[in-house]
Design a protein around this motif. Structure first.
Motif, short mmCIF file in Angstrom:
data_model
loop_
_atom_site.label_atom_id
_atom_site.label_comp_id
_atom_site.label_asym_id
_atom_site.label_seq_id
_atom_site.Cartn_x
_atom_site.Cartn_y
_atom_site.Cartn_z
N GLY A 1 -35.97 -10.27 -44.23
CA GLY A 1 -35.73 -10.20 -45.66
C GLY A 1 -36.90 -9.65 -46.45
N GLY A 2 -38.13 -9.91 -45.97
CA GLY A 2 -39.30 -9.44 -46.69
C GLY A 2 -39.71 -8.03 -46.35
N GLU A 3 -39.01 -7.41 -45.41
CA GLU A 3 -39.36 -6.05 -44.99
C GLU A 3 -38.09 -5.32 -44.55
N PRO A 4 -37.13 -5.14 -45.44
CA PRO A 4 -35.87 -4.50 -45.05
C PRO A 4 -36.08 -3.03 -44.72
N LEU A 5 -35.20 -2.51 -43.85
CA LEU A 5 -35.28 -1.10 -43.51
C LEU A 5 -34.92 -0.25 -44.73
N PRO A 6 -35.51 0.93 -44.87
CA PRO A 6 -35.26 1.77 -46.06
C PRO A 6 -33.92 2.50 -46.01
N PHE A 7 -33.10 2.21 -45.01
CA PHE A 7 -31.79 2.85 -44.93
C PHE A 7 -30.81 1.86 -44.32
N SER A 8 -29.53 2.09 -44.49
CA SER A 8 -28.51 1.22 -43.91
C SER A 8 -27.30 2.06 -43.54
N THR A 9 -26.45 1.50 -42.68
CA THR A 9 -25.25 2.21 -42.23
C THR A 9 -24.06 1.25 -42.31
N PRO A 10 -23.61 0.88 -43.50
CA PRO A 10 -22.53 -0.09 -43.63
C PRO A 10 -21.24 0.40 -42.98
N GLY A 11 -20.61 -0.47 -42.21
CA GLY A 11 -19.33 -0.15 -41.58
C GLY A 11 -19.42 0.71 -40.34
N ALA A 12 -20.60 1.21 -40.01
CA ALA A 12 -20.74 2.09 -38.84
C ALA A 12 -20.94 1.26 -37.58
N GLU A 13 -20.64 1.87 -36.44
CA GLU A 13 -20.91 1.26 -35.16
C GLU A 13 -21.80 2.19 -34.34
N PRO A 14 -22.61 1.63 -33.45
CA PRO A 14 -23.52 2.48 -32.67
C PRO A 14 -22.75 3.40 -31.73
#
Length: 619
Positions: free
Chosen positions: A72-85
């Motif tokens: 929580g104190g260091e979230p990644l600067p990007f996200s991929t909501p709904g995606a799967e690897p």
């Protein structure tokens, strides 16, 4: 005295005395040196964090197509909501990252492989504080490639070795002593860890405590480590903020004594879990060491197996949280300790991640991959804690209303048991979460973990105590010998062959042939010592023709005899032996009479030292 005239009183100031009295020279020295290491460590931590972010964006965001959540104190600067690897990429990407990392390491700095913290420990105990200059940037790039591509490794090892190499560099640049170089290596470790984990006090104590597998601490490291850690923490947090790595944990508290019973169970779970981690890690390392393949391919195999296991667990559970066995796993840990009720990963996922991460970390780092074991350890411990907490919440909800505290305490106990670092770990997890209210259950769990697992350690080059360290062995020997008297060690009944000052060379030779004695005291009336000679002294005249009837004992003996009395300490005796590089000292009753009582050998002193150590260990 004229009106208005004032007498001036001057107090003489001796600046040299002030400097000595207040230890200003030493204070300035360590504030300067440790502060410089702190600046270097803070900047290195910033660069490492920036490279890790960019690497994660490339490997996970672009190639794998899915982003794991961060703390929580260091979230990644990007996200991929709904995606799967992308399934294949989960295996290929870690292998590619490991290949690039291994090529870099084994071509330029092989010591950058594995856990960096252990290399700093080696540099302190065995290499006189020496670490090669190139280690810092090789370790940085190699670790970013390993961690960002999905390898199960932590940031503490890389930043510890990077900081340690920077400390060693400062020591070389300023031509510092071996002792000061050692201290600066560990000050560099503290600087790196204190910055990147936002834990300045815990980082400093970790650097002083991690050197030993038994409860001991390197006291001379603490103050320089505190200084360097303060500086590096301030630099790093001025960019990334002064919060904590994990959030949503500040409201947890210990308010129910009955909860100590579930925490007692947790203590045994994390203790045996830590032992299992060390055993699996050591076994995996041995297996990879024995593989008859090029060194750079070993981390590739370990990383590919890590990705394959992550893919398998995801498919079996259908839960993306199972991918916590790859990468840092901090996102899973953040969910497990969330303060928003008891919603979190399932017990099945927690169990699989705890066991799976033991395996994947062993394959990633044990195969020669570049990364640390602290990060994976806290994830494993947190998962085990959340697992125990979830169970007791189901069967005893009045006593265990939330799972998060168990995740935090599990983190503490597991790493303390695996690394034998109880004090710094208690503080480290408090710094990571901002919660010190769980110290009581944490102390209980840490105590159990250390009692059960103190014979195992994830850092194989730790030594037991300061007395066992090559950096202090001579110091401790003198301390032990200072408490022993010559009268307690030398044997007054031992036969000592002496000669009279007028004894000629031929009788002396007959005496030498019939004994194993190396040194021969020369005595007069009533055994008064007047000189001594050795076999080496005798050899100097042995082959001179015509001397056999002319030379007498007083001609070859020295009358400047180093002696000891029965009440002298063995430390003084050893110093005298060292001054002349000799092996035996005559023991006399007192300086006035010089009456010979016997001899004390270097072998006697060493035997007495080991006997005293054995007695101290028994006590």
């Amino acid at each position: 005295m004229a009106q208005g005239e004032r007498r001036r009183f001057r107090i003489p100031v001796d600046m040299g005395d002030i400097v000595e009295r207040f230890n200003l020279a030493r204070t300035w020295h360590w504030f300067g040196m440790a502060g410089l290491v702190g600046v270097a460590g803070g900047l290195a931590a910033l660069l490492f964090h920036w490279l890790a972010e960019k690497g994660t964006l490339l490997f996970w965001g672009f190639l794998i197509g899915w982003a794991p959540t961060g703390p929580g104190g260091e979230p990644l600067p990007f996200s991929t909501p709904g995606a799967e690897p992308r399934e294949l990429m989960l295996v290929v990407v870690p292998a590619v990252g490991a290949l690039l990392s291994a090529l870099l390491v084994y071509r330029l700095a092989p010591e950058a492989a594995g856990s960096g913290t252990n290399q700093a420990i080696i540099a302190y105990h065995q290499h006189r504080g020496q670490m090669r200059r190139r280690v810092s940037w090789v370790k940085m790039l190699a670790s970013v490639l390993t961690v960002a591509s999905g390898g199960s490794a932590g940031r503490e090892g890389p930043i510890a070795q990077i900081g340690g190499s920077l400390g060693s560099l400062v020591g070389r640049v300023f031509s510092l002593s071996e002792r000061d170089r050692r201290i600066l290596v560990m000050a560099g470790v503290a600087a790196g860890i204190g910055a990147i984990f936002r834990a300045p006090l815990a980082g400093a104590l970790f650097a002083a405590e991690v050197l030993y597998s038994e409860p001991d601490i390197e006291s001379e490291v603490v103050i320089p480590a505190l200084i360097s850690s303060i500086v590096s923490y301030s630099i790093y947090c001025s960019v990334h903020g002064f919060g904590h790595l994990f959030t949503g944990t500040q409201d947890f508290a210990f308010e129910e004594p009955l909860a100590l019973m579930p925490y007692l169970v947790l203590g045994f779970v994390v203790a045996f879990g830590a032992v299992a981690f060390v055993v699996v890690f050591e076994t995996t390392t041995r297996i990879f060491t024995r593989l008859s393949i090029p060194l750079f391919l070993k981390p590739v195999i370990g990383a590919a197996l890590t990705g394959a296991l992550g893919l398998l667990l995801w498919k079996v559970t259908g839960d993306l949280d199972a991918l916590g066995v790859m990468g840092s796993g901090y996102g899973l840990l953040q969910r497990a300790m969330s303060s928003s009720g008891v919603i979190g990963p399932s017990m099945a996922v927690l169990a699989l991640v705890a066991v799976g991460k033991i395996v994947t970390t062993s394959m990633t780092v044990g195969s020669g991959g570049s990364g640390g074991v602290f990060g994976p350890s806290v994830v494993i411990g947190g998962a085990l804690g959340a697992l125990v907490g979830t169970f007791f919440h189901a069967v005893w909800p009045d006593v265990v209303p939330e799972i998060g505290p168990f995740a935090i305490v599990g983190m503490v106990g597991f790493f303390a048991g695996a690394a034998n670092t109880p004090i710094s770990t208690l503080l480290m997890v408090g710094d990571l979460t901002g919660n010190y209210s769980l110290l009581i259950p944490s102390m209980l769990v840490v105590s159990i973990a250390l009692f059960i697992g103190h014979r195992w350690t994830i850092y194989p080059d730790q030594v037991r105590t300061r007395a066992d360290s090559p950096a202090h062995r001579g110091e401790f020997m003198m301390d032990v010998l200072a408490d022993l008297k010559v009268s307690e060690v030398y044997d007054p009944g031992r036969e000592v062959h002496t000669v009279h000052p007028e004894t000629r060379l031929k009788p002396i030779m007959d005496l030498v042939v019939g004994t194993h004695q190396q040194y021969f005291p020369v005595v007069m009336n009533e055994d008064r010592l007047v000189g001594i000679f050795s076999l080496n002294d005798l050899r100097e005249v042995l082959y001179e023709e015509g001397l056999a009837e002319l030379v007498v004992a007083q001609d070859i003996a020295t009358n400047q005899v180093l002696t000891v009395c029965p009440d002298d300490s063995l430390s003084r005796a050893l110093q005298l032996l060292t001054v002349k590089n000799i092996d035996e000292l005559p023991v006399i009753a007192d300086e006035e009479s010089s009456k010979l009582l016997g001899v004390l050998s270097r072998r006697d002193i060493i035997a007495a030292y080991h006997r005293r150590l054995a007695e101290m260990e028994k006590r």
